[in-house]
Design an enzyme around this catalytic site. Structure first.
Site, PDB file in Angstrom:
ATOM      1  N   CYS A 138     -32.315 -15.231 100.011  1.00  0.00           N
ATOM      2  CA  CYS A 138     -31.241 -16.095  99.535  1.00  0.00           C
ATOM      3  C   CYS A 138     -29.891 -15.501  99.925  1.00  0.00           C
ATOM      4  O   CYS A 138     -29.619 -14.331  99.660  1.00  0.00           O
ATOM      5  CB  CYS A 138     -31.346 -16.228  98.018  1.00  0.00           C
ATOM      6  SG  CYS A 138     -30.014 -17.217  97.304  1.00  0.00           S
TER       7      CYS A 138
ATOM      8  N   CYS B  81     -28.055 -14.381  96.575  1.00  0.00           N
ATOM      9  CA  CYS B  81     -28.450 -13.271  95.700  1.00  0.00           C
ATOM     10  C   CYS B  81     -29.440 -12.310  96.329  1.00  0.00           C
ATOM     11  O   CYS B  81     -29.741 -11.281  95.737  1.00  0.00           O
ATOM     12  CB  CYS B  81     -29.030 -13.821  94.397  1.00  0.00           C
ATOM     13  SG  CYS B  81     -30.650 -14.568  94.602  1.00  0.00           S
TER      14      CYS B  81
ATOM     15  N   CYS C  62     -32.902 -21.780  94.435  1.00  0.00           N
ATOM     16  CA  CYS C  62     -33.265 -20.382  94.219  1.00  0.00           C
ATOM     17  C   CYS C  62     -33.426 -20.161  92.722  1.00  0.00           C
ATOM     18  O   CYS C  62     -32.527 -20.461  91.942  1.00  0.00           O
ATOM     19  CB  CYS C  62     -32.180 -19.470  94.776  1.00  0.00           C
ATOM     20  SG  CYS C  62     -32.426 -17.733  94.330  1.00  0.00           S
TER      21      CYS C  62
ATOM     22  N   CYS D 114     -30.674 -17.290  91.323  1.00  0.00           N
ATOM     23  CA  CYS D 114     -29.228 -17.534  91.168  1.00  0.00           C
ATOM     24  C   CYS D 114     -28.903 -19.008  90.965  1.00  0.00           C
ATOM     25  O   CYS D 114     -27.750 -19.347  90.736  1.00  0.00           O
ATOM     26  CB  CYS D 114     -28.456 -16.984  92.369  1.00  0.00           C
ATOM     27  SG  CYS D 114     -28.664 -17.911  93.900  1.00  0.00           S
TER      28      CYS D 114
ATOM     29  N   CYS E 137     -37.095 -28.318 103.739  1.00  0.00           N
ATOM     30  CA  CYS E 137     -35.985 -28.566 104.668  1.00  0.00           C
ATOM     31  C   CYS E 137     -34.774 -27.818 104.086  1.00  0.00           C
ATOM     32  O   CYS E 137     -34.191 -28.253 103.098  1.00  0.00           O
ATOM     33  CB  CYS E 137     -35.754 -30.068 104.723  1.00  0.00           C
ATOM     34  SG  CYS E 137     -34.443 -30.546 105.832  1.00  0.00           S
TER      35      CYS E 137
HETATM   36 FE    FE Z   1     -30.392 -16.866  95.046  1.00  0.00          FE
END
Ligand code: FE
Length: 140
Positions: free
Chosen positions: A54, A57, A103, A106, A128
């Site tokens: 990510c 984070c 995510c 976060c 996607c």
């Molecule tokens: Fe994240």
């Protein structure tokens, strides 16, 4: 140098604006969509073995093992690498019912997941994902 909240989920909007590029902020924090076939997509196509974490984070989200070429203009995966780090929820924006992908660590918006499109992959799901929401970590 500012002090950022140790927990990504607790970061303020101002902290996110400082941590992310304007385009990353627009995608991750405002559920924006990057334009298809952009520079991050070309980079994605050229990347080899590795992990996609990510960009907000740093937790591991996807891996090159589940990456496939859907020709849609955004990075595509048929499964997350770490299912516990990825949340899916219904998204009724823009007059359609879609499944948003976020995510779990976060809360950042990553993209959408579509199913049953006929791709010849083990799941026939297409995660996607916006390229700017990901950071590529090449395999050692
Ligand atoms: Fe994240």
């Amino acid at each position: 140098m500012s002090e950022f909240s140790p927990s990504p989920a607790a970061r303020s909007d101002d902290e996110w604006r400082e941590l992310l590029s304007p385009e990353q902020y627009r995608v991750l924090r405002q559920a924006g969509t990057e334009r298809p076939f952009g520079p991050t997509y070309r980079e994605f196509q050229e990347q080899g073995a590795g992990t996609y974490v990510c960009a907000g984070c740093g937790v591991s989200l996807f891996s090159s093992r589940e990456k496939f070429d859907s020709h849609c203009g955004w990075p595509s995966f048929y499964d997350p690498a770490n299912a516990q780090n990825v949340i899916a929820r219904e998204d009724r924006s823009h007059g359609a019912v879609r499944t948003e992908v976020l995510c779990a660590n976060c809360g950042g918006h990553l993209g959408h997941v579509f199913a049953g499109e006929g791709f010849n992959t083990p799941t026939d799901q297409r995660y996607c994902i916006n390229g700017v929401a990901l950071k590529f970590v090449p395999a050692a």
